[in-house]
Motif scaffolding. Structure first.
Motif, PDB file in Angstrom:
ATOM      1  N   CYS A 152       0.859  -1.178   0.000  1.00 36.62           N
ATOM      2  CA  CYS A 152       0.000   0.000   0.000  1.00 36.62           C
ATOM      3  C   CYS A 152       0.897   1.231   0.000  1.00 36.62           C
ATOM      4  O   CYS A 152       1.651   1.464   0.947  1.00 36.62           O
ATOM      5  CB  CYS A 152      -0.906   0.013   1.226  1.00 36.62           C
ATOM      6  N   LEU A 189       0.374  -5.479   1.804  1.00 40.59           N
ATOM      7  CA  LEU A 189      -1.051  -5.803   1.712  1.00 40.59           C
ATOM      8  C   LEU A 189      -1.242  -7.317   1.762  1.00 40.59           C
ATOM      9  O   LEU A 189      -0.781  -8.033   0.867  1.00 40.59           O
ATOM     10  CB  LEU A 189      -1.653  -5.258   0.419  1.00 40.59           C
ATOM     11  N   SER A 195      -6.959  -5.851  -4.574  1.00 38.20           N
ATOM     12  CA  SER A 195      -6.568  -5.728  -3.172  1.00 38.20           C
ATOM     13  C   SER A 195      -7.841  -5.686  -2.355  1.00 38.20           C
ATOM     14  O   SER A 195      -8.754  -4.925  -2.655  1.00 38.20           O
ATOM     15  CB  SER A 195      -5.772  -4.443  -2.949  1.00 38.20           C
ATOM     16  N   HIS A 211      -7.837  -4.961   0.805  1.00 37.92           N
ATOM     17  CA  HIS A 211      -7.586  -4.109   1.963  1.00 37.92           C
ATOM     18  C   HIS A 211      -8.565  -2.940   1.911  1.00 37.92           C
ATOM     19  O   HIS A 211      -8.713  -2.284   0.887  1.00 37.92           O
ATOM     20  CB  HIS A 211      -6.137  -3.611   1.934  1.00 37.92           C
TER      21      HIS A 211
END
Length: 138
Positions: free
Chosen positions: A28, A43, A94, A96
């Motif tokens: 990130c 991540l 991703s 996240h």
């Protein structure tokens, strides 16, 4: 005698097989500056696809997810005649919560796999950016 036979069989099989590994990181890029600094973090659970073409022309598609350190790995053991020739690694997603926008200018990294059996090829890190950079980044 049995140990010697097992060792001989292992060496014979390994001479015919080729083992390769591709690994990289997903990070990130908190400040969105396209460089990895102390504010950035790995991540976990990011998805990466690796597409390889073998010397015999077969296309192999791999899917990998990053571990808690943001590292993904793809490995394969195959006959020497079928070893990877060229590959393309690209980030897919991703998961996240605050860092989901791809930050790299390129959608993937293409490379020729020239490593000998048992060695790995490291791919440059893929970067994701948050929707909004924190105030300390400005």
């Amino acid at each position: 005698m049995i140990r010697a036979l097992v060792l001989l069989l292992a060496l014979t099989c390994s001479a015919e097989a080729w083992t390769g590994e591709i690994h990289g990181r997903v990070v990130c890029d908190v400040c969105g500056d396209s460089s990895i600094g102390p504010e950035d973090h790995p991540l976990q659970g990011a998805e990466v696809a690796v597409l390889c073409i073998t010397k015999s022309g077969e296309v192999l598609n791999y899917q990998a997810f990053t571990n808690s350190k943001g590292v993904y790995t793809v490995a394969e053991t195959m006959p020497e005649s079928d070893r990877w020739d060229s590959c393309l690694a690209r980030p897919i997603s991703s998961f996240h919560g605050h860092c989901t926008r791809r930050g790299d200018a390129h959608a993937g990294v293409k490379f020729t796999y020239t490593r000998p059996s048992g060695y790995s090829h490291a791919v440059k890190p893929f970067l994701y950016k948050p929707a909004y950079a924190p105030a300390y980044c400005m």
